[in-house]
Write an enzyme that holds these catalytic residues in place. Structure first.
Site, PDB file in Angstrom:
ATOM      1  N   LYS A 130      10.256  27.981  38.810  1.00 19.86           N
ATOM      2  CA  LYS A 130      10.672  28.173  40.199  1.00 19.86           C
ATOM      3  C   LYS A 130       9.462  28.450  41.068  1.00 19.86           C
ATOM      4  CE  LYS A 130      14.680  30.190  40.569  1.00 19.86           C
ATOM      5  NZ  LYS A 130      15.468  31.387  40.241  1.00 19.86           N
TER       6      LYS A 130
ATOM      7  N   ARG B  90      13.642  37.028  42.656  1.00 16.46           N
ATOM      8  CA  ARG B  90      14.192  35.967  41.816  1.00 16.46           C
ATOM      9  C   ARG B  90      13.396  35.856  40.528  1.00 16.46           C
ATOM     10  NH1 ARG B  90      13.831  30.837  45.777  1.00 16.46           N
ATOM     11  NH2 ARG B  90      15.599  30.136  44.499  1.00 16.46           N
TER      12      ARG B  90
ATOM     13  N   GLY C 195      20.926  33.519  31.486  1.00 13.91           N
ATOM     14  CA  GLY C 195      20.710  34.664  30.608  1.00 13.91           C
ATOM     15  C   GLY C 195      19.697  35.603  31.232  1.00 13.91           C
TER      16      GLY C 195
ATOM     17  N   MET D 142      17.870  37.538  34.619  1.00 15.12           N
ATOM     18  CA  MET D 142      18.459  38.321  35.697  1.00 15.12           C
ATOM     19  C   MET D 142      18.882  37.445  36.869  1.00 15.12           C
ATOM     20  SD  MET D 142      16.891  41.273  38.075  1.00 15.12           S
ATOM     21  CE  MET D 142      16.728  40.119  39.435  1.00 15.12           C
TER      22      MET D 142
ATOM     23  N   ARG E 173      13.796  21.186  41.419  1.00 17.02           N
ATOM     24  CA  ARG E 173      13.449  20.962  40.006  1.00 17.02           C
ATOM     25  C   ARG E 173      14.041  19.615  39.582  1.00 17.02           C
ATOM     26  NH1 ARG E 173      17.386  25.756  38.026  1.00 17.02           N
ATOM     27  NH2 ARG E 173      19.316  24.793  38.655  1.00 17.02           N
TER      28      ARG E 173
ATOM     29  N   HIS F  51      30.577  16.194   3.813  1.00 18.84           N
ATOM     30  CA  HIS F  51      30.765  14.798   3.416  1.00 18.84           C
ATOM     31  C   HIS F  51      31.403  14.009   4.552  1.00 18.84           C
ATOM     32  CE1 HIS F  51      33.005  11.446   1.542  1.00 18.84           C
ATOM     33  NE2 HIS F  51      31.919  11.342   0.809  1.00 18.84           N
TER      34      HIS F  51
ATOM     35  N   ARG G 106      23.749   0.758   0.023  1.00 20.56           N
ATOM     36  CA  ARG G 106      24.200   1.469  -1.182  1.00 20.56           C
ATOM     37  C   ARG G 106      25.240   0.586  -1.858  1.00 20.56           C
ATOM     38  NH1 ARG G 106      24.878   4.945   3.105  1.00 20.56           N
ATOM     39  NH2 ARG G 106      23.525   6.787   3.199  1.00 20.56           N
TER      40      ARG G 106
ATOM     41  N   ARG H 243      19.926  -0.905  -2.942  1.00 20.08           N
ATOM     42  CA  ARG H 243      19.678   0.118  -3.951  1.00 20.08           C
ATOM     43  C   ARG H 243      20.627  -0.105  -5.120  1.00 20.08           C
ATOM     44  NH1 ARG H 243      20.777   6.283  -2.469  1.00 20.08           N
ATOM     45  NH2 ARG H 243      22.942   5.631  -2.687  1.00 20.08           N
TER      46      ARG H 243
ATOM     47  N   SER I 237      10.587   3.591  -0.251  1.00 20.86           N
ATOM     48  CA  SER I 237      11.456   4.064   0.824  1.00 20.86           C
ATOM     49  C   SER I 237      11.670   5.543   0.569  1.00 20.86           C
ATOM     50  CB  SER I 237      12.783   3.308   0.788  1.00 20.86           C
ATOM     51  OG  SER I 237      13.639   3.835   1.763  1.00 20.86           O
TER      52      SER I 237
ATOM     53  N   GLY J  29      13.472   8.561   0.359  1.00 19.77           N
ATOM     54  CA  GLY J  29      14.875   8.971   0.371  1.00 19.77           C
ATOM     55  C   GLY J  29      14.916  10.447   0.687  1.00 19.77           C
TER      56      GLY J  29
ATOM     57  N   ASN K   9      17.010  12.461   1.979  1.00 19.17           N
ATOM     58  CA  ASN K   9      18.156  13.331   1.671  1.00 19.17           C
ATOM     59  C   ASN K   9      17.933  14.009   0.330  1.00 19.17           C
ATOM     60  OD1 ASN K   9      19.353  12.454   3.984  1.00 19.17           O
ATOM     61  ND2 ASN K   9      20.939  11.227   2.983  1.00 19.17           N
TER      62      ASN K   9
ATOM     63  N   CYS L 157      14.719   6.119   4.606  1.00 20.68           N
ATOM     64  CA  CYS L 157      16.149   5.911   4.773  1.00 20.68           C
ATOM     65  C   CYS L 157      16.801   7.289   4.702  1.00 20.68           C
ATOM     66  CB  CYS L 157      16.697   4.974   3.698  1.00 20.68           C
ATOM     67  SG  CYS L 157      16.334   5.495   2.021  1.00 20.68           S
TER      68      CYS L 157
ATOM     69  N   TYR M 159       8.663   1.245   8.801  1.00 22.58           N
ATOM     70  CA  TYR M 159       9.976   1.198   9.450  1.00 22.58           C
ATOM     71  C   TYR M 159      10.760   2.478   9.193  1.00 22.58           C
ATOM     72  CZ  TYR M 159      11.973   0.271   4.815  1.00 22.58           C
ATOM     73  OH  TYR M 159      12.351   0.377   3.508  1.00 22.58           O
TER      74      TYR M 159
HETATM   75  P1  ADP Z   1      19.137  30.721  40.161  1.00 26.20           P
HETATM   76  O1  ADP Z   1      17.923  30.504  39.362  1.00 26.20           O
HETATM   77  O2  ADP Z   1      20.239  31.390  39.423  1.00 26.20           O
HETATM   78  O3  ADP Z   1      19.561  29.480  40.889  1.00 26.20           O
HETATM   79  P2  ADP Z   1      17.843  31.607  42.550  1.00 26.20           P
HETATM   80  O4  ADP Z   1      16.687  32.519  42.446  1.00 26.20           O
HETATM   81  O5  ADP Z   1      17.565  30.188  42.814  1.00 26.20           O
HETATM   82  O6  ADP Z   1      18.742  31.800  41.271  1.00 26.20           O
HETATM   83  O7  ADP Z   1      18.761  32.177  43.704  1.00 26.20           O
HETATM   84  C1  ADP Z   1      20.065  31.786  43.893  1.00 26.20           C
HETATM   85  C2  ADP Z   1      20.314  31.454  45.342  1.00 26.20           C
HETATM   86  O8  ADP Z   1      19.944  32.525  46.174  1.00 26.20           O
HETATM   87  C3  ADP Z   1      19.512  30.293  45.837  1.00 26.20           C
HETATM   88  O9  ADP Z   1      20.164  29.105  45.615  1.00 26.20           O
HETATM   89  C4  ADP Z   1      19.419  30.534  47.303  1.00 26.20           C
HETATM   90  O10 ADP Z   1      20.515  29.949  47.943  1.00 26.20           O
HETATM   91  C5  ADP Z   1      19.508  32.022  47.408  1.00 26.20           C
HETATM   92  N1  ADP Z   1      18.209  32.572  47.753  1.00 26.20           N
HETATM   93  C6  ADP Z   1      17.219  32.939  46.927  1.00 26.20           C
HETATM   94  N2  ADP Z   1      16.156  33.378  47.617  1.00 26.20           N
HETATM   95  C7  ADP Z   1      16.484  33.287  48.915  1.00 26.20           C
HETATM   96  C8  ADP Z   1      15.810  33.581  50.135  1.00 26.20           C
HETATM   97  N3  ADP Z   1      14.572  34.053  50.148  1.00 26.20           N
HETATM   98  N4  ADP Z   1      16.470  33.354  51.275  1.00 26.20           N
HETATM   99  C9  ADP Z   1      17.719  32.876  51.265  1.00 26.20           C
HETATM  100  N5  ADP Z   1      18.411  32.588  50.183  1.00 26.20           N
HETATM  101  C10 ADP Z   1      17.804  32.788  49.007  1.00 26.20           C
HETATM  102 MG    MG Z   2      18.417  28.478  42.006  1.00 24.00          MG
END
Ligand code: ADP
Ligand code: MG
Ligand code: MG
Length: 890
Positions: free
Chosen positions: A28, A97, A106, A108, A353, A469, A575, A631, A778, A780, A782, A845, A865
């Site tokens: 990010k 973030r 998973g 925060m 991304r 199996h 086989r 085989r 070859s 094998g 397995n 194989c 191969y």
């Molecule tokens: P995640 O990785 O779970 O997507 P983010 O860090 O991208 O979490 O945050 C989730 C949402 O929070 C973002 O899609 C965005 O809409 C909002 N957000 C994050 N930072 C800001 C910011 N500085 N201003 C406004 N909205 C924000």
């Molecule tokens: Mg996001």
């Protein structure tokens, strides 16, 4: 010393390349810095590196230097925005973030609106001139911070919000006004006080450091650990923290927030795809509090939605967003997944991304982007996950059709099929012969069920894992299979099936989704795979870049035909034992096995010869001009023995021998450990007449096909389970002698090879000697895996799952080659074999031949191969091309 914090936004672009390095600032952070540096509107901020996280977790705290570095970075944001953090008159607010190298559920959750307290909320209201907005932001902040940083139960806050709405007779959050939010904030603060035993933190710096620490701590949360384990993410990467100036999508009707893809991630169409919400913040769009609106007019109209699209409601911001989409695609040369916010008409970019996509979309985008000149062919080849092709190669259930799901098991073999429930292999065969679609349902399957599995459209088992199996055979045959559906219990007496609460009987229709592991009642319509178009394009490119050949493991003409359609360049493993199980021959096979002497065996083998010759004839007709590795008989003979009195009586009738006599003979054949017993080339050494019959069948068929078509296949006769050079020498002589006889009889000669499987550790070690007799090896893998690890594949289900969970094996070694261990034997075998015979043909194989990671290893070893089951052939073609390209790129 390297920097611990990198700022972004506000014009000045960072020179230090670490500022845009995902390993340092996380995915990010890197993309925010990148977007800012190419001039896109990104709210200013800073990123604390993943290295700080790692040392924070090791030392249990922040070191002193970090406080002043963060203070300076905060001053950067203040300078750009023109507001001060904690200023009661006009406060700067930030989001905190998390962001690891790869996107990781998973971790925060984001905290928004940080920097609000009882004083600054007043300032925010005054400066914005929007009291409702200020108090809405404050209540959001208290709820998020309490949940994410302080660990309070978010249910308490949600409940309070619901009550507040109800008391006011409102249905949606947006109906709440300033006074309602103000009252809710008071309620929230008292909840926090009650739960914490102290007030909700009012000090904005305490808030900030609390959030930063919580992001770092979340790296070691149970959720994050589980996710890392499932996705092979190392524990020492750590996460970065991004602190960024807030922009507000909740400032009334000229503000909004949204998420978008630059192309359709479901089908790959070059059409913007996304959702947005007016007067909303953060994850409101994904959270589903209100139904989001469509981004484009076209999408809105196609869906028949009433709410205006962003294109219509905010044409200027939309036009700017569309320009950003184009720019980002050109910059990253890939489809982007974007988060944005509009604050009072002004567009802000909050994330980008590479977007996740279905296999179909991945193919289409890769091919389209080559045509658009965005990427070259090599990039296109590398961009498609070979395993994802699996989704495309099998008939799939119509995604729009309703499903009545009975239960779920393991997605053991992909594809979909509907048919009548049958509980036994023989019945499956009979009913299929009458043209009926059937699904074979068994507790688990064994080699005797093969004909039933072949006749069935799909297989369902109550027991067994992904390498049972049923799973292995079904994948090989391209039959969809759901295995280990533990809720299924079968009653063979009443011919019924109990699935949870529901009862079904033999003959009832069910549908399997082998890609998801779902079992449905009734018939769900399917759609056929599309092998032309984008798929064909990508495959054609892949074929141009790969070095290794791709063959198939197949033993029926239908499978051979399918494999050729999928681009197989020969058979790597045919086989012969499955042919012996056929109903019409099993009696002769049993007669042969139970014969007292060679003469008895020869009499039975004479009956099998024409049948076996016909098998090869049919296969060779499909494979003319291509190598076909056959085989010779491999499994322990006892697998073919009769079971139960009925079968013994039937055999007694045919042979004229007594049941007792036959049972005694069968008893003599009993082995304690048949997989290490009388099997493989040991059969050929002790009962040469069996192999003679097979070799005769092979060469007679090959000569006949050559005579009829003018084009002959190239038989490669493969001797299984060889451990010593002498074994192979004896059997090679047998093959050459019989082949010579037939060439004389038929008046023609054919090109052919004799070689061996390398499937015992000793064979790999002695490869130098064995290669004196072998024209090809070859691997094998397995059996080589079984014999090297001392693990029986058929029994491994009891512990293998735990072994993988505990990290003892990185992956199931029967699915993905144990490169570290078994791989050494392959490398050694290849090296020693080639030292003796430079032209030695080398292949693999077994299941690993269709696994991309194992294929990459084969490329490293410069094998000639790989051989995979028919449906894996395209996967192997693509994986082989990727391996060759990666080798080239170093
Ligand atoms: P995640 O990785 O779970 O997507 P983010 O860090 O991208 O979490 O945050 C989730 C949402 O929070 C973002 O899609 C965005 O809409 C909002 N957000 C994050 N930072 C800001 C910011 N500085 N201003 C406004 N909205 C924000
Ligand atoms: Mg996001
Ligand atoms: Mg999230």
């Amino acid at each position: 010393m390297s920097n611990t914090v990198y700022t972004f936004g506000g014009g000045a672009s960072q020179q230090d390349s670490r500022a845009r390095d995902k390993t340092v600032v996380g995915g990010k952070g890197a993309n925010l810095a990148e977007m800012a540096s190419i001039g896109l509107p990104v709210p200013p901020g800073f990123t604390i590196t993943t290295e700080v996280c790692t040392s924070y977790l090791a030392d249990g705290g922040f070191d002193d230097g970090l406080r002043s570095t963060v203070a300076a970075a905060l001053a950067h944001i203040e300078g750009v925005v023109g507001k001060r953090f904690g200023n009661p008159a006009d406060p700067l607010l930030v989001s905190v973030r998390s962001g690891a190298r790869v996107s990781m559920p998973g971790m925060m959750d984001t905290v928004l609106n940080l920097g609000l307290n009882d004083e600054t909320v007043q300032g925010l209201a005054a400066v914005s001139g929007d009291e409702r907005f200020a108090w809405d932001s404050y209540r959001r902040f208290i709820q998020m911070y309490s949940d994410v940083v302080l660990g309070l139960d978010h249910g308490l806050f949600e409940e309070a919000l619901e009550i507040a709405k109800e008391d006011n007779g409102f249905h949606a959050d947006v109906e709440m006004g300033a006074e309602h939010w103000k009252a809710l904030v008071a309620e929230y603060k008292s909840i926090a006080q009650q739960e914490l035993g102290k007030p909700f933190p009012q000090d904005v710096h305490e808030q900030l450091w609390g959030a930063i620490g919580a992001v770092f701590d979340s790296w070691d949360s149970d959720r994050a650990k589980v996710y890392r384990r499932l996705n092979d993410i190392p524990g020492d990467w750590g996460t970065a923290v991004n602190v960024q100036a807030m922009v507000f999508g909740n400032m009334g009707d000229t503000s909004a927030t949204g998420v978008a893809f630059t192309r359709d991630p479901a089908n790959g169409d070059k059409a913007y795809f996304g959702e947005w919400l007016v007067n909303a913040q953060g994850e409101d769009v994904v959270a589903g509090i209100r139904t989001p609106q469509y981004l484009t007019r076209a999408a809105k109209e196609a869906a028949g939605a009433k709410q205006p699209s962003m294109e219509e409601a905010m044409p200027e911001a939309y036009a700017e967003l569309a320009e950003v989409f184009e720019l980002l695609e050109r910059h990253y040369r890939d489809m982007q997944d974007i988060e944005f916010t509009v604050e009072r008409g002004k567009l802000w970019m909050l994330q980008t991304r590479s977007g996740k996509r279905t296999a179909k979309a991945a193919l289409k985008m890769a091919v389209d982007m080559v045509a658009e000149g965005l990427i070259d062919e090599e990039t296109a080849i590398l961009r498609v996950d070979p395993m994802a092709l699996d989704q495309l190669l099998h008939p799939a259930l119509d995604p729009d059709a309703p499903r009545d799901v009975l239960t779920k098991g393991l997605p053991a073999s992909p594809g979909a099929a509907s048919g009548a429930i049958v509980l036994e292999a023989d019945i499956a065969e009979q009913r299929a012969a009458r043209g009926e679609n059937v699904i074979l349902v068994r507790v688990e399957t064994s080699p005797e069920d093969i004909h039933g599995m072949h006749a069935a459209k799909g297989v369902l088992t109550a027991r067994g894992g992904m390498t049972s199996h049923a799973a292995v055979v079904a994948r090989g045959m391209g039959r969809p299979c759901v295995s280990g559906a533990s809720q299924v219990s079968i009653d063979l007496k009443t011919r019924t099936l109990q699935v949870g609460q529901r009862q079904l009987k033999e003959g009832d229709l069910i549908t399997l989704d082998g890609s998801k592991g779902e079992v449905m009642a009734g018939e769900v319509p399917v759609v056929e795979p599309e092998l032309a178009g984008d798929f064909a394009h990508l495959m054609e490119w892949a074929d141009r870049y790969r070095r290794m050949k791709v063959r198939t493991n197949a033993e029926t003409p239908e499978d051979c035909r399918k494999a050729r359609q999928f681009g197989a360049e020969g058979i790597g493993l045919c086989r012969t034992e499955h042919m012996f199980f056929d109903e019409s021959r099993i009696t002769s096979v049993r007669q042969m096995i139970l014969a007292e002497d060679e003469q008895g065996r020869r009499a039975a083998l004479a009956k099998l010869l024409p049948e076996q010759r016909a098998d090869f004839h049919a296969i060779f007709e499909v494979m003319t001009g291509l190598p076909v590795t056959i085989r010779l008989l491999d499994p322990p003979l006892h697998e073919f023995l009769p079971h139960g009195d009925a079968e013994f009586e039937e055999l007694a009738d045919v042979t004229g021998l007594g049941v007792d006599h036959l049972k005694r003979r069968a008893g003599e054949l009993h082995e304690f450990n048949p997989m290490l017993g009388h099997r493989g080339c040991r059969l050929g050494i002790t009962y040469p007449e069996i192999y003679e019959m097979q070799v005769r069948a092979i060469f007679e068929a090959a000569c006949d096909v050559a005579a009829a078509s003018g084009n002959s296949p190239i038989p490669e006769v493969m001797i299984p389970l060889v451990a010593t050079q002498r074994e192979l020498a004896i059997l090679k002589q047998l093959v050459d002698r019989v082949a010579g006889e037939i060439f004389r009889e038929k008046g023609r000669t054919l090109e052919y090879l004799v070689g061996t499987m390398i499937e015992l550790p000793r064979a790999a070690l002695m490869a130098g000697e064995i290669a004196q007799e072998a024209a090809f090896f070859s691997f094998g893998t397995n059996d080589l895996t079984q014999t090297t690890l001392g693990v029986s594949r058929d029994d491994a289900g009891r512990f293998l799952v735990q072994y993988v969970e505990k990290g003892i094996f990185p992956r199931d070694p029967f699915v993905s080659l144990d490169i570290e261990g078994v791989g050494q034997l392959v490398a050694l075998g290849a090296e020693r074999g080639r030292a003796t015979r430079p032209a030695l043909k080398l292949g693999i194989c077994g299941e690993h031949g269709g696994d991309p990671a194992s294929i990459a290893f084969c490329e490293e070893q410069q094998l000639d191969y790989v051989s995979a089951s028919p449906y894996r052939v395209p996967i192997a073609r693509l994986a082989a091309a990727q391996a060759a390209l990666r080798a080239k790129q170093g």
